[in-house]
Motif scaffolding. Structure first.
Motif, PDB file in Angstrom:
ATOM      1  N   TRP A  22      -2.638  -5.248   2.944  1.00  0.00           N
ATOM      2  CA  TRP A  22      -3.158  -4.394   1.876  1.00  0.00           C
ATOM      3  C   TRP A  22      -3.633  -3.054   2.441  1.00  0.00           C
ATOM      4  O   TRP A  22      -3.401  -2.000   1.843  1.00  0.00           O
ATOM      5  CB  TRP A  22      -4.285  -5.117   1.137  1.00  0.00           C
ATOM      6  CG  TRP A  22      -3.798  -6.302   0.374  1.00  0.00           C
ATOM      7  CD1 TRP A  22      -3.627  -7.577   0.849  1.00  0.00           C
ATOM      8  CD2 TRP A  22      -3.374  -6.327  -0.987  1.00  0.00           C
ATOM      9  NE1 TRP A  22      -3.132  -8.385  -0.141  1.00  0.00           N
ATOM     10  CE2 TRP A  22      -2.972  -7.659  -1.274  1.00  0.00           C
ATOM     11  CE3 TRP A  22      -3.307  -5.371  -1.990  1.00  0.00           C
ATOM     12  CZ2 TRP A  22      -2.500  -8.032  -2.532  1.00  0.00           C
ATOM     13  CZ3 TRP A  22      -2.842  -5.739  -3.244  1.00  0.00           C
ATOM     14  CH2 TRP A  22      -2.447  -7.057  -3.502  1.00  0.00           C
ATOM     15  N   GLN A  23      -4.278  -3.090   3.590  1.00  0.00           N
ATOM     16  CA  GLN A  23      -4.719  -1.839   4.204  1.00  0.00           C
ATOM     17  C   GLN A  23      -3.528  -1.014   4.683  1.00  0.00           C
ATOM     18  O   GLN A  23      -3.534   0.214   4.566  1.00  0.00           O
ATOM     19  CB  GLN A  23      -5.669  -2.149   5.360  1.00  0.00           C
ATOM     20  CG  GLN A  23      -7.001  -2.722   4.894  1.00  0.00           C
ATOM     21  CD  GLN A  23      -7.917  -3.085   6.036  1.00  0.00           C
ATOM     22  OE1 GLN A  23      -7.462  -3.512   7.108  1.00  0.00           O
ATOM     23  NE2 GLN A  23      -9.217  -2.934   5.830  1.00  0.00           N
ATOM     24  N   GLU A  26      -1.963   0.873   1.831  1.00  0.00           N
ATOM     25  CA  GLU A  26      -2.676   2.113   1.530  1.00  0.00           C
ATOM     26  C   GLU A  26      -2.318   3.196   2.547  1.00  0.00           C
ATOM     27  O   GLU A  26      -2.078   4.354   2.175  1.00  0.00           O
ATOM     28  CB  GLU A  26      -4.177   1.871   1.520  1.00  0.00           C
ATOM     29  CG  GLU A  26      -4.988   3.092   1.148  1.00  0.00           C
ATOM     30  CD  GLU A  26      -6.427   2.753   0.828  1.00  0.00           C
ATOM     31  OE1 GLU A  26      -6.752   2.671  -0.365  1.00  0.00           O
ATOM     32  OE2 GLU A  26      -7.220   2.552   1.775  1.00  0.00           O
ATOM     33  N   GLU A  27      -2.244   2.825   3.810  1.00  0.00           N
ATOM     34  CA  GLU A  27      -1.898   3.800   4.848  1.00  0.00           C
ATOM     35  C   GLU A  27      -0.499   4.377   4.634  1.00  0.00           C
ATOM     36  O   GLU A  27      -0.260   5.560   4.903  1.00  0.00           O
ATOM     37  CB  GLU A  27      -1.959   3.131   6.228  1.00  0.00           C
ATOM     38  CG  GLU A  27      -3.360   2.755   6.686  1.00  0.00           C
ATOM     39  CD  GLU A  27      -3.335   1.893   7.942  1.00  0.00           C
ATOM     40  OE1 GLU A  27      -2.215   1.555   8.405  1.00  0.00           O
ATOM     41  OE2 GLU A  27      -4.419   1.557   8.444  1.00  0.00           O
ATOM     42  N   THR A  63      -9.841  -1.567   0.628  1.00  0.00           N
ATOM     43  CA  THR A  63      -9.105  -0.315   0.418  1.00  0.00           C
ATOM     44  C   THR A  63      -9.974   0.663  -0.363  1.00  0.00           C
ATOM     45  O   THR A  63     -11.003   0.284  -0.923  1.00  0.00           O
ATOM     46  CB  THR A  63      -7.794  -0.575  -0.347  1.00  0.00           C
ATOM     47  OG1 THR A  63      -8.099  -1.185  -1.622  1.00  0.00           O
ATOM     48  CG2 THR A  63      -6.861  -1.487   0.436  1.00  0.00           C
ATOM     49  N   GLU A  64      -9.503   1.911  -0.440  1.00  0.00           N
ATOM     50  CA  GLU A  64     -10.294   2.935  -1.124  1.00  0.00           C
ATOM     51  C   GLU A  64      -9.526   3.661  -2.219  1.00  0.00           C
ATOM     52  O   GLU A  64     -10.117   4.054  -3.226  1.00  0.00           O
ATOM     53  CB  GLU A  64     -10.789   3.973  -0.114  1.00  0.00           C
ATOM     54  CG  GLU A  64     -11.727   3.408   0.936  1.00  0.00           C
ATOM     55  CD  GLU A  64     -12.158   4.461   1.945  1.00  0.00           C
ATOM     56  OE1 GLU A  64     -11.639   5.611   1.866  1.00  0.00           O
ATOM     57  OE2 GLU A  64     -13.004   4.156   2.811  1.00  0.00           O
ATOM     58  N   LEU A  66      -5.845   2.917  -3.087  1.00  0.00           N
ATOM     59  CA  LEU A  66      -4.701   2.169  -3.584  1.00  0.00           C
ATOM     60  C   LEU A  66      -4.986   1.510  -4.925  1.00  0.00           C
ATOM     61  O   LEU A  66      -6.010   0.844  -5.087  1.00  0.00           O
ATOM     62  CB  LEU A  66      -4.361   1.085  -2.556  1.00  0.00           C
ATOM     63  CG  LEU A  66      -3.114   0.240  -2.731  1.00  0.00           C
ATOM     64  CD1 LEU A  66      -1.862   1.072  -2.507  1.00  0.00           C
ATOM     65  CD2 LEU A  66      -3.160  -0.941  -1.737  1.00  0.00           C
TER      66      LEU A  66
END
Length: 299
Positions: A22-23, A26-27, A63-64, A66
């Motif tokens: 998941w991270q 986002e990246e 996450t922030e 996404l």
């Protein structure tokens, strides 16, 4: 309109490993990351499979930016009152980054996991037609009382409501006339996987023609309900058309696939995060190249 590219991450990993995907999503710059909302699914039935909403809650804290969502939730084992409370909470935890993908459900393992006989297609459509409007009210109004044939609410409270106003967006999965009308009335997006009858023996050309027909019928459903069809995003979940994994074999192949479907009016394409030894086994490096470069090439 610029095409959005998203991914779907199957809930098959313990969170210590799943969190990394998941991270990474986002990246890589994906617009959204979704997960399936099933109790078990197809060839993954006898392996690890975790709950969608707890997984999304964990993803929201990891996450922030996404967007997060289900693709899709169904009435097979859900009730609108309990689901609304969980979605309101998830929308709060994520800071308003949740989209609810929702469909009528199918005849797979979820259909009988609670001990019931599987519903007929008509029964699924009947339940879906009651489920979606009630869920809409529950996520929009502070207190709801509504008797129903299949789903009822009695002074059900969802206070303070969603962070997103008037509620979090619905992405309604549908191909039949009743489902398309629900998408037109209640959806902020429409979801399709294509025509399942073409998956085994159809051609990519036949698939695109079928999808064009679905888009046209969605437009008619919107016109019948007084809705501007351009208000709805149109989402294609990749992996179930005759192309199968061919578009993910190279960046050029995907750009060609995505461009042809963008021409049909699709605004978002969702590709599966690679899963080794499965129908979704594709090269991770190519997948990441597509994630980072395809949208720019589509313009």
């Amino acid at each position: 309109m610029t095409l959005r590219l998203s991914t779907v991450i199957l809930p098959t990993d313990r969170w210590a490993e799943g969190k990394k995907k998941w991270q990474r999503a986002e990246e890589l710059g994906f617009h959204a990351a979704y997960t399936y909302d099933h109790l078990s699914w197809r060839t993954f039935r006898d392996g690890p499979w975790f709950g969608a909403l707890p997984t999304l809650t964990a993803a929201a804290t990891a996450t922030e930016r996404l967007r997060l969502g289900t693709l899709v939730t169904s009435p097979n084992f859900r009730h609108p009152v309990a689901l609304a409370k969980e979605l309101m909470s998830l929308d709060d935890i994520s800071g308003g980054r949740v989209t609810l993908g929702i469909g009528a459900g199918g005849s797979g393992f979820d259909a009988t996991a609670l001990g019931q006989e599987p519903w007929t297609p008509k029964e699924r459509a009947d339940r879906f037609a009651e489920f979606v409007p009630l869920l809409d009210r529950l996520l929009t109004e502070g207190t709801v009382t509504q008797p129903g044939t299949f789903y009822s609410a009695d002074e059900a409270r969802n206070i303070p409501g969603c962070v997103q106003r008037p509620r979090l967006p619905f992405a309604v999965a549908a191909t039949g006339p009743r489902g398309l009308r629900l998408a037109a009335r209640h959806g902020q997006a429409w979801v399709t996987t294509g025509d399942p009858k073409l998956y085994e023996e159809g051609t990519p050309e036949q698939s695109r023609a079928a999808l064009a027909g679905q888009v046209e019928r969605l437009g008619k459903a919107c016109a019948e309900t007084g809705r501007d069809a351009s208000e709805l995003d149109r989402i294609l979940l990749h992996g179930f058309t005759p192309d199968r994994n061919a578009p993910l074999e190279s960046l050029d192949a995907f750009v060609d696939f995505a461009g042809r479907h963008q021409e049909l009016g699709f605004t978002e394409i969702v590709i599966h995060w690679p899963v080794p030894d499965s129908d979704f086994a594709v090269d991770q490096a190519v997948f990441e190249e597509i994630a980072t470069e395809a949208v720019a090439q589509l313009g």
